[in-house]
Design a protein around this motif. Structure first.
Motif, PDB file in Angstrom:
ATOM      1  N   GLU A 140      -5.315 -32.004 -17.089  1.00 41.72           N
ATOM      2  CA  GLU A 140      -5.440 -30.564 -17.159  1.00 41.72           C
ATOM      3  C   GLU A 140      -4.466 -29.930 -16.178  1.00 41.72           C
ATOM      4  OE1 GLU A 140      -9.397 -29.379 -16.427  1.00 41.72           O
ATOM      5  OE2 GLU A 140     -10.249 -30.373 -18.191  1.00 41.72           O
ATOM      6  N   ALA A 141      -3.821 -28.841 -16.630  1.00 42.33           N
ATOM      7  CA  ALA A 141      -2.936 -28.114 -15.728  1.00 42.33           C
ATOM      8  C   ALA A 141      -3.771 -27.448 -14.640  1.00 42.33           C
ATOM      9  CB  ALA A 141      -2.163 -27.061 -16.505  1.00 42.33           C
ATOM     10  N   PRO A 142      -3.249 -27.343 -13.413  1.00 42.02           N
ATOM     11  CA  PRO A 142      -4.016 -26.737 -12.324  1.00 42.02           C
ATOM     12  C   PRO A 142      -4.416 -25.305 -12.636  1.00 42.02           C
ATOM     13  CG  PRO A 142      -2.042 -27.854 -11.513  1.00 42.02           C
ATOM     14  CD  PRO A 142      -1.933 -27.813 -12.994  1.00 42.02           C
ATOM     15  N   ALA A 143      -5.618 -24.932 -12.190  1.00 38.08           N
ATOM     16  CA  ALA A 143      -6.104 -23.562 -12.399  1.00 38.08           C
ATOM     17  C   ALA A 143      -5.325 -22.595 -11.513  1.00 38.08           C
ATOM     18  CB  ALA A 143      -7.595 -23.497 -12.084  1.00 38.08           C
ATOM     19  N   VAL A 144      -5.064 -21.398 -12.040  1.00 40.66           N
ATOM     20  CA  VAL A 144      -4.320 -20.372 -11.311  1.00 40.66           C
ATOM     21  C   VAL A 144      -5.199 -19.129 -11.223  1.00 40.66           C
ATOM     22  CG1 VAL A 144      -2.227 -18.966 -11.260  1.00 40.66           C
ATOM     23  CG2 VAL A 144      -2.149 -21.294 -12.171  1.00 40.66           C
ATOM     24  N   GLU A 145      -5.363 -18.591 -10.015  1.00 44.54           N
ATOM     25  CA  GLU A 145      -6.312 -17.496  -9.808  1.00 44.54           C
ATOM     26  C   GLU A 145      -5.659 -16.184  -9.418  1.00 44.54           C
ATOM     27  OE1 GLU A 145      -9.094 -18.891  -6.959  1.00 44.54           O
ATOM     28  OE2 GLU A 145      -9.984 -20.415  -8.284  1.00 44.54           O
ATOM     29  N   SER A 146      -4.412 -16.187  -8.990  1.00 41.10           N
ATOM     30  CA  SER A 146      -3.784 -14.939  -8.540  1.00 41.10           C
ATOM     31  C   SER A 146      -2.361 -14.842  -9.068  1.00 41.10           C
ATOM     32  CB  SER A 146      -3.787 -14.852  -7.011  1.00 41.10           C
ATOM     33  OG  SER A 146      -3.047 -15.933  -6.445  1.00 41.10           O
ATOM     34  N   ILE A 147      -1.842 -13.617  -9.144  1.00 46.14           N
ATOM     35  CA  ILE A 147      -0.493 -13.413  -9.659  1.00 46.14           C
ATOM     36  C   ILE A 147       0.528 -14.011  -8.700  1.00 46.14           C
ATOM     37  CG2 ILE A 147      -1.116 -11.361 -10.973  1.00 46.14           C
ATOM     38  CD1 ILE A 147       0.060  -9.662  -8.729  1.00 46.14           C
ATOM     39  N   LEU A 148       1.605 -14.519  -9.264  1.00 44.69           N
ATOM     40  CA  LEU A 148       2.719 -15.144  -8.550  1.00 44.69           C
ATOM     41  C   LEU A 148       2.327 -16.426  -7.824  1.00 44.69           C
ATOM     42  CD1 LEU A 148       4.534 -11.987  -7.115  1.00 44.69           C
ATOM     43  CD2 LEU A 148       5.144 -13.322  -9.130  1.00 44.69           C
ATOM     44  N   GLU A 149       1.089 -16.878  -8.046  1.00 45.02           N
ATOM     45  CA  GLU A 149       0.675 -18.146  -7.451  1.00 45.02           C
ATOM     46  C   GLU A 149       1.445 -19.300  -8.067  1.00 45.02           C
ATOM     47  OE1 GLU A 149      -3.292 -21.009  -7.403  1.00 45.02           O
ATOM     48  OE2 GLU A 149      -3.547 -18.840  -7.552  1.00 45.02           O
ATOM     49  N   TRP A 341      -2.002  -8.106 -14.842  1.00 47.48           N
ATOM     50  CA  TRP A 341      -1.147  -7.952 -13.659  1.00 47.48           C
ATOM     51  C   TRP A 341      -1.704  -6.874 -12.740  1.00 47.48           C
ATOM     52  CZ3 TRP A 341       3.073 -10.476 -11.660  1.00 47.48           C
ATOM     53  CH2 TRP A 341       3.776  -9.826 -10.652  1.00 47.48           C
ATOM     54  N   ALA A 342      -2.138  -5.751 -13.328  1.00 43.56           N
ATOM     55  CA  ALA A 342      -2.706  -4.662 -12.526  1.00 43.56           C
ATOM     56  C   ALA A 342      -3.950  -5.134 -11.780  1.00 43.56           C
ATOM     57  CB  ALA A 342      -3.030  -3.470 -13.426  1.00 43.56           C
ATOM     58  N   GLU A 343      -4.785  -5.940 -12.427  1.00 36.89           N
ATOM     59  CA  GLU A 343      -5.963  -6.483 -11.749  1.00 36.89           C
ATOM     60  C   GLU A 343      -5.557  -7.385 -10.593  1.00 36.89           C
ATOM     61  OE1 GLU A 343      -8.410  -8.532 -14.512  1.00 36.89           O
ATOM     62  OE2 GLU A 343      -9.034  -6.723 -15.607  1.00 36.89           O
ATOM     63  N   GLY A 344      -4.517  -8.202 -10.833  1.00 37.99           N
ATOM     64  CA  GLY A 344      -4.047  -9.087  -9.779  1.00 37.99           C
ATOM     65  C   GLY A 344      -3.511  -8.326  -8.581  1.00 37.99           C
ATOM     66  N   MET A 345      -2.784  -7.238  -8.820  1.00 37.84           N
ATOM     67  CA  MET A 345      -2.261  -6.434  -7.717  1.00 37.84           C
ATOM     68  C   MET A 345      -3.402  -5.765  -6.949  1.00 37.84           C
ATOM     69  SD  MET A 345       1.270  -4.655  -9.066  1.00 37.84           S
ATOM     70  CE  MET A 345       1.446  -3.871  -7.479  1.00 37.84           C
ATOM     71  N   ALA A 346      -4.450  -5.355  -7.660  1.00 39.00           N
ATOM     72  CA  ALA A 346      -5.586  -4.717  -6.995  1.00 39.00           C
ATOM     73  C   ALA A 346      -6.316  -5.680  -6.069  1.00 39.00           C
ATOM     74  CB  ALA A 346      -6.551  -4.159  -8.046  1.00 39.00           C
ATOM     75  N   SER A 347      -6.320  -6.966  -6.436  1.00 43.75           N
ATOM     76  CA  SER A 347      -7.053  -7.949  -5.630  1.00 43.75           C
ATOM     77  C   SER A 347      -6.204  -8.608  -4.548  1.00 43.75           C
ATOM     78  CB  SER A 347      -7.636  -9.034  -6.547  1.00 43.75           C
ATOM     79  OG  SER A 347      -6.596  -9.701  -7.241  1.00 43.75           O
TER      80      SER A 347
END
Length: 526
Positions: A140-149, A341-347
């Motif tokens: 499985e590909a690694p899980a990604v939780e945030s933008i630009l991670e 993307w907007a959600e990622g920037m907010a967090s």
């Protein structure tokens, strides 16, 4: 019922017919079952059909004939030559006759082929990529939780022929390098070039990803939003040569970007960027001048005759296509990439965006090492000098080779890393009157001089040859596609304005982001 009949000494036709009607089989099959039961051990499984060594599904051929078929399957059929079954069968018959063996039937040879592993057949006849859908993805590909991670980057040859801006004549197919944010599925950078993928293509794409795209969109005349920008934390790439260059490794180290390579044999780890590129190519097939995916799909469509878009027009179309994609609901996300993307920037906050794209690009340009001389640096018979070098010339014997960056699209200047490894300084031609040229023009001129038997090449002769080549190109009555392509390359070579001073300001980053440049021992060839 068969057991009761078997207890009798002799089973007559009347009893057999009665059993056949009861069991729904023929009289002959009743007698066959009786024989199996009597030869068995009293089990129900004694009545099951038995398959002989020969017969349907079995091997009736002798071992020498089987050996001939196996040998020719390996040496004639499982090859990139992709021989047909008919061709293979003719070879089997020929070899069997030459060895005094009976030739098998054509259906027998076809049956042996049908038993082969389809993955092995595909790999041997078509190549590894052809059997990807037949293989397990595995892992499985690694899980990604945030933008630009995690950002994936890849190249493709665009299924479209573009034309030059002056004569609107076809100049060939360009290349696309694109970067996608895995978390939001947003495209954060792309670059279209006429040169094959290289470390420069990767650097240009990363510079585009890390910058504010509004000036670029205004230059193209595109009224669209593309707010997705920033430096990736981890760059996920395949194992191509351009992704293993010293230029890319050094650039990623300088900007704190972790470089991660796709596991060998697991291409699905880069599937996100490949799917997006595949979707884009499908839309490009609707444009005039498309080559489609293959000759069969293209049919009688004349791609060169129908070609109409210039490289800037293609860039404009791609920018609009990206804006449309960002605003379309993504099936995996269940929302638009722009919304994600907007959600990622907010967090996570606003990503780090470079304020000096030129300085950022310099960190990803190809690396050259040279010793400093009294007259500056000499690179491929071209001299470079600037006053900023004077303090180091006096102690040049104590200094190691300098690390120099050069943009292959415009070699009229290079960037030299000072001995302390902190700043790059711009160093132009020593003879400022020489024209800006690309590495490709330089190599063509060198090859032309050697063809003329030049034992030694000097800088003046090199630039005279480049000037003559340009004059021939520009005054030719009928311009060939190759010449038009080279002309278009020259027009796009000047990418950034000249700086007024010798020092190139480094990109603005926080103190925690600064990573000292690490020296590499190997010399990279370009």
């Amino acid at each position: 019922m068969i057991g009761k009949l078997a207890e009798r000494g002799r089973v007559g036709l009347a009893a057999a017919d009665e059993a056949a009607i009861e069991l729904g089989i023929s009289r002959r099959q009743v007698y066959v079952l009786l024989e199996r039961y009597r030869q068995g051990s009293g089990l129900v499984t004694d009545l099951s059909s038995r398959r002989s060594n020969g017969g349907k599904g079995g091997n009736r051929l002798s071992e020498p004939v089987e050996q001939v078929i196996r040998e020719l399957l390996r040496t004639r059929y499982l090859t990139r030559q992709k021989r047909s079954i008919a061709s293979l069968y003719r070879e089997v018959v020929r070899v069997c006759r030459s060895r005094g063996l009976p030739a098998p039937a054509r259906n027998t040879v076809a049956a042996r082929i049908a038993r082969l592993d389809p993955i092995e057949v595909g790999q041997r006849r078509e190549g590894p990529e052809s059997v990807r859908p037949l293989q397990s993805a595995g892992g499985e590909a690694p899980a990604v939780e945030s933008i630009l991670e995690r950002v994936q980057i890849d190249h493709t040859l665009i299924d479209l022929i573009v034309v030059d801006e002056r004569e609107r004549q076809p100049i060939g197919r360009p290349y696309l390098t694109a970067a996608i944010d895995v978390c939001s599925r947003c495209l954060i950078g792309m670059v279209v070039t006429l040169e094959p993928p290289s470390a420069v293509s990767v650097g240009l794409c990363l510079a585009h990803a890390a910058r504010d795209k509004r000036p670029w969109l205004e230059r193209l005349g595109v009224e669209a939003d593309w707010p997705m920008s920033g430096k990736p934390k981890l760059l996920h790439v395949d194992n191509a040569a351009e992704f293993k260059s010293e230029a890319l490794r050094r650039g990623c180290e300088q900007h704190g970007i972790e470089l991660n390579y796709r596991p060998l044999g697991q291409p699905h780890y880069g599937g996100i960027i490949e799917r997006v590129i595949g979707t884009a190519m499908g839309q490009i097939h609707e444009l005039p001048g498309t080559t489609f995916s293959n000759p069969a799909q293209r049919g009688e469509y004349d791609s060169e005759k129908m070609a109409a878009l210039t490289l800037p027009e293609l860039e404009k179309w791609l920018a609009l296509a990206v804006a449309t994609y960002h605003g379309t609901v993504h099936t995996t996300l269940g929302q638009t990439p722009a919304g994600k993307w907007a959600e990622g920037m907010a967090s996570t906050g606003v990503p780090v965006v470079t304020t000096n794209p030129t300085a950022f690009l310099v960190d990803f340009l190809p690396v050259i090492r040279r010793k400093l001389t009294r007259t500056g640096f000499v690179i491929d018979h071209v001299h470079y000098f600037a006053d900023v070098l004077k303090p180091w010339i006096a102690r040049r014997e104590q200094l190691e080779r300098f690390i120099i960056r050069r943009d292959p699209r415009d070699i009229s200047r290079v960037w030299v890393l000072d001995p302390d490894g902190s700043d790059y300084f711009e160093v132009p031609y020593r003879t400022l009157s020489n024209p800006a040229v690309s590495v490709w023009e330089h190599r063509q001129a060198m090859a032309r001089l050697r063809e003329r038997g030049a034992a030694e090449v000097d800088e003046a002769g090199l630039f005279r040859m480049i000037t003559q080549m340009r004059e021939i190109s520009e005054t030719a009555a009928k311009t060939t596609k190759k010449t038009r392509r080279e002309s278009e390359r020259r027009k796009r070579a000047v990418t950034t304005p000249r700086s007024t001073g010798p020092v190139l300001e480094p990109p603005v980053v926080t103190e925690s982001e600064v990573t000292p440049a690490v020296r590499f021992e190997e010399i990279e060839q370009w």
